[in-house]
Design an enzyme around this catalytic site. Structure first.
Site: not given
Ligand code: FPP
Length: 252
Positions: A66-67, A22, A19, A32
């Site tokens: 949910e994404n 973003g 997490d 992001r």
């Molecule tokens: C959460 O951070 C992360 C995700 C929803 C996606 C995770 C994906 C990756 C780490 C990249 C995957 C890529 C590969 C190459 C496998 P968030 O976007 O919810 O962050 P935030 O809470 O700060 O907005």
């Protein structure tokens, strides 16, 4: 194995809620997606640390059910990033004998993402020592509902007996059927929720919450989590005296 820790218990399976991509990007005035790209690099680092410490299973929560509610641009970018990263990493996965596996409904992913995933899954299917498990279009509740449906269908066919449904039998229908339960669950970015990730499989997992955003999660942060795991006493409902007096009763 790691040199700076004594040879004591180490998790066999670490699951990570990655997490903070973003927020990491926002703090730097970046898109992001740049946070997600750097998050992909952090997965690679985490795999190296797993190898160093003999952690055979690493599960990462890469895309939740949910994404799909996120802005289309971000979803498209994540799917493209996935294709690029898998294609780029595949030779290295093969060289290092890492088996790529997935949990979640990958059939619903865009066709290009699915094609590169399938290629990598097939190309690494023969390996068993090191496992990278990507949770994609994954949510615990939908996984359990799917498993329940499949169990019921098997019972109707006469392949299962409803009266003998217990955890051992039921868990064979989960996406994680032949994957051991996580020993350690890490969530980064300071949030302290499970967010529908491996809820049943983490029944006895130790939790470690790191304030660091995922793209910044380094080997040192991972080692801190492993050290914390090593300092804990896992009791599985027993008393401390039972666990310390007779470690063999801890075979689950
Ligand atoms: C959460 O951070 C992360 C995700 C929803 C996606 C995770 C994906 C990756 C780490 C990249 C995957 C890529 C590969 C190459 C496998 P968030 O976007 O919810 O962050 P935030 O809470 O700060 O907005």
């Amino acid at each position: 194995m790691g040199k700076d820790l004594p040879a004591v218990k180490t998790p066999n399976h670490v699951a990570i809620i990655m997490d903070g991509n973003g927020r990491w990007a926002k703090e730097r005035g970046l898109p992001r997606l740049e946070g997600h790209r750097r998050g992909g690099e952090a997965i690679r680092r985490a795999m190296e640390t797993c190898r160093e410490f003999g952690i055979r299973y690493l599960t990462v929560f890469a895309f939740s059910v949910e994404n799909w509610k996120r802005p289309k641009d971000e979803i498209d970018g994540l799917m493209k990033l996935l294709v690029r990263s898998i294609n780029h990493e595949l030779p290295d996965l093969i060289r290092r004998k890492v088996r790529l596996r997935t949990i979640g409904c990958i059939d619903d992913l865009p066709s290009k993402t699915l094609a590169s995933l399938r290629k990598a899954i097939d190309a690494t299917a023969g390996f068993d020592e090191w496992n990278l498990i990507m949770a994609l279009n994954y949510g615990s509740r939908s996984e359990v509902a799917r498993a329940a449906r499949q169990y019921a269908e098997a019972a109707i066919r006469g392949d299962e007996d409803t009266a003998s449904c217990d955890w051992t039998r039921f868990s064979r229908y989960l996406d994680t059927a032949d994957i051991p339960d996580p020993d350690l669950l890490i969530r980064t970015s300071g949030e302290t929720r499970l967010s529908n990730f491996l809820l049943l499989q983490c029944a006895y997992a130790e939790m470690f919450f790191s304030p660091v955003f995922w793209p910044d999660f380094s080997r040192e942060h991972f080692v801190e989590a492993i050290e914390s795991f090593r300092s804990r006493e896992r009791r599985y409902g027993l008393t401390g005296e039972q666990v310390r007096g007779q470690p063999s009763i801890m075979q689950f």
